[in-house]
Write an enzyme that holds these catalytic residues in place. Structure first.
Site, PDB file in Angstrom:
ATOM      1  N   ASP A  29       0.932  -0.974  -0.194  1.00 50.62           N
ATOM      2  CA  ASP A  29       0.061  -0.140  -0.044  1.00 50.62           C
ATOM      3  C   ASP A  29       0.947   1.291  -0.045  1.00 50.62           C
ATOM      4  O   ASP A  29       2.028   1.048   0.693  1.00 50.62           O
ATOM      5  CB  ASP A  29      -0.826   0.007   1.165  1.00 50.62           C
ATOM      6  CG  ASP A  29      -2.041  -1.025   1.322  1.00 50.62           C
ATOM      7  OD1 ASP A  29      -2.199  -1.604   2.272  1.00 50.62           O
ATOM      8  OD2 ASP A  29      -2.624  -1.321   0.195  1.00 50.62           O
ATOM      9  N   ASP A  70      -7.377  -1.359  -4.300  1.00 51.02           N
ATOM     10  CA  ASP A  70      -8.129  -1.060  -3.542  1.00 51.02           C
ATOM     11  C   ASP A  70      -9.146   0.149  -4.108  1.00 51.02           C
ATOM     12  O   ASP A  70     -10.287   0.192  -3.988  1.00 51.02           O
ATOM     13  CB  ASP A  70      -7.653  -0.251  -2.303  1.00 51.02           C
ATOM     14  CG  ASP A  70      -6.755  -1.410  -1.425  1.00 51.02           C
ATOM     15  OD1 ASP A  70      -5.941  -1.070  -0.764  1.00 51.02           O
ATOM     16  OD2 ASP A  70      -7.100  -2.482  -1.609  1.00 51.02           O
TER      17      ASP A  70
HETATM   18  C1  LIG Z   1     -10.919  -1.814  -0.657  1.00 49.91           C
HETATM   19  C2  LIG Z   1     -11.397  -3.320  -0.313  1.00 49.91           C
HETATM   20  C3  LIG Z   1     -10.077  -3.659   0.554  1.00 49.91           C
HETATM   21  C4  LIG Z   1      -9.417  -4.855  -0.438  1.00 49.91           C
HETATM   22  O1  LIG Z   1     -10.454  -6.003  -0.642  1.00 49.91           O
HETATM   23  C5  LIG Z   1      -9.919  -7.103  -1.342  1.00 49.91           C
HETATM   24  O2  LIG Z   1      -8.841  -7.043  -1.610  1.00 49.91           O
HETATM   25  C6  LIG Z   1     -10.933  -8.105  -1.504  1.00 49.91           C
HETATM   26  C7  LIG Z   1     -11.246  -8.538  -3.045  1.00 49.91           C
HETATM   27  C8  LIG Z   1     -10.792  -9.273  -0.792  1.00 49.91           C
HETATM   28  C9  LIG Z   1     -11.045  -9.132   0.714  1.00 49.91           C
HETATM   29  C10 LIG Z   1     -10.579 -10.102   1.573  1.00 49.91           C
HETATM   30  C11 LIG Z   1     -12.603  -8.971   1.107  1.00 49.91           C
HETATM   31  C12 LIG Z   1     -13.208  -7.788   1.053  1.00 49.91           C
HETATM   32  C13 LIG Z   1     -13.015  -7.113   2.554  1.00 49.91           C
HETATM   33  C14 LIG Z   1     -14.155  -5.959   2.551  1.00 49.91           C
HETATM   34  C15 LIG Z   1     -13.271  -4.686   3.308  1.00 49.91           C
HETATM   35  O3  LIG Z   1     -12.159  -5.130   3.828  1.00 49.91           O
HETATM   36  C16 LIG Z   1     -14.015  -3.797   3.721  1.00 49.91           C
HETATM   37  C17 LIG Z   1     -13.958  -2.746   2.315  1.00 49.91           C
HETATM   38  C18 LIG Z   1     -14.485  -1.358   2.841  1.00 49.91           C
HETATM   39  C19 LIG Z   1     -14.189  -0.526   1.678  1.00 49.91           C
HETATM   40  C20 LIG Z   1     -15.063  -0.101   0.929  1.00 49.91           C
HETATM   41  C21 LIG Z   1     -15.118  -0.688  -0.431  1.00 49.91           C
HETATM   42  C22 LIG Z   1     -13.359   0.873   2.353  1.00 49.91           C
HETATM   43  C23 LIG Z   1     -12.322   1.248   2.231  1.00 49.91           C
HETATM   44  C24 LIG Z   1     -10.915   0.495   2.482  1.00 49.91           C
HETATM   45  C25 LIG Z   1      -9.760   1.267   2.255  1.00 49.91           C
HETATM   46  C26 LIG Z   1      -9.630   2.298   1.377  1.00 49.91           C
HETATM   47  O4  LIG Z   1      -9.612   1.871  -0.134  1.00 49.91           O
HETATM   48  C27 LIG Z   1      -9.828   2.892  -0.872  1.00 49.91           C
HETATM   49  C28 LIG Z   1      -8.944   0.848   3.267  1.00 49.91           C
HETATM   50  C29 LIG Z   1      -7.782   0.059   2.237  1.00 49.91           C
HETATM   51  C30 LIG Z   1      -6.452  -0.295   3.100  1.00 49.91           C
HETATM   52  O5  LIG Z   1      -7.092  -0.953   4.587  1.00 49.91           O
HETATM   53  C31 LIG Z   1      -5.464  -1.396   2.584  1.00 49.91           C
HETATM   54  O6  LIG Z   1      -4.360  -1.506   3.372  1.00 49.91           O
HETATM   55  C32 LIG Z   1      -6.165  -2.621   2.265  1.00 49.91           C
HETATM   56  C33 LIG Z   1      -5.321  -3.762   1.588  1.00 49.91           C
HETATM   57  O7  LIG Z   1      -4.637  -2.920   0.487  1.00 49.91           O
HETATM   58  C34 LIG Z   1      -6.081  -4.867   1.050  1.00 49.91           C
HETATM   59  N1  LIG Z   1      -7.197  -4.510   0.484  1.00 49.91           N
HETATM   60  C35 LIG Z   1      -8.272  -5.238   0.421  1.00 49.91           C
HETATM   61  O8  LIG Z   1      -8.433  -6.048   1.392  1.00 49.91           O
END
Ligand SMILES: CCC[C@@H]1OC(=O)[C@@H](C)C[C@H](C)CCCCC(=O)CCC[C@@H](CC)/C=C\C=C(/COC)CC[C@@H](O)[C@@H](O)C[C@H](O)CNC1=O
Length: 156
Positions: A112, A130
């Site tokens: 990230d 993300d």
């Molecule tokens: C964005 C989905 C997260 C992403 O899901 C993915 O990969 C999917 C495909 C697989 C996951 C195991 C399943 C979804 C979990 C749902 C979740 O988590 C709630 C989501 C809320 C979201 C609204 C949709 C808000 C916002 C988040 C953030 C800001 O995003 C712009 C913070 C990102 C930072 O915490 C960063 O460290 C995260 C890291 O990069 C790993 N990323 C993941 O797990």
């Protein structure tokens, strides 16, 4: 139909290219100021999901991501033929999910680097994947609302 898979591929390419650049050119924890007190590029790793939840649960993330990818491809084949917004939204989610999946597979953590301070709150550091996922989720909601409205008009 293939156009949407191209969109997903472009998102994956940009996501992996940016992550690769961060890993190669920055130390872990190193931060570059882009806009003082608002936007920084900080090299960060997350072995969890948003806000670092379920840290290290890689098997869970593999399963969830594979389910997400299967559902998205199924929906793209079935419903996205006549709904452009939905098709683009699904390709964003597909690209984002695969982008983070590649990191989880080869690094056991996600790279990230977008670091925003919004009203002094340090928003969780995130990446291109993300952003694509979040934009995709928002677009699916918009496409659904528009579709409901259209249905509402024709039935009356
Ligand atoms: C964005 C989905 C997260 C992403 O899901 C993915 O990969 C999917 C495909 C697989 C996951 C195991 C399943 C979804 C979990 C749902 C979740 O988590 C709630 C989501 C809320 C979201 C609204 C949709 C808000 C916002 C988040 C953030 C800001 O995003 C712009 C913070 C990102 C930072 O915490 C960063 O460290 C995260 C890291 O990069 C790993 N990323 C993941 O797990």
């Amino acid at each position: 139909m293939f156009l949407y898979y191209i969109i997903a591929l472009i998102i994956i390419a940009i996501d992996q290219l940016t992550k690769w650049t961060i890993v190669k050119t920055m130390e872990l924890g190193e931060s570059i100021t882009v806009i003082q007190d608002f936007f920084y590029i900080t090299s960060h790793r997350n072995s969890g999901a948003a806000w670092g939840i379920l840290e290290g649960k890689m098997l869970f993330f593999y399963i969830v991501t594979i389910v997400v990818v299967i559902c998205v491809v199924y929906y793209m084949q079935k419903h996205a033929k006549n709904d452009k917004i939905l098709a683009v939204a699904l390709s964003f989610i597909l690209g984002g999910a695969i982008g983070n999946f590649i990191d989880r597979l080869f690094r056991q953590e996600v790279v990230d680097f977008f670091n925003f301070y919004i009203f002094n709150y340090n928003f969780p550091i995130f990446n291109v994947a993300d952003s694509a996922l979040t934009v995709g989720v928002i677009l699916v909601i918009i496409a659904t609302i528009l579709d409901e409205r259209k249905k509402g008009k024709t039935t009356k």
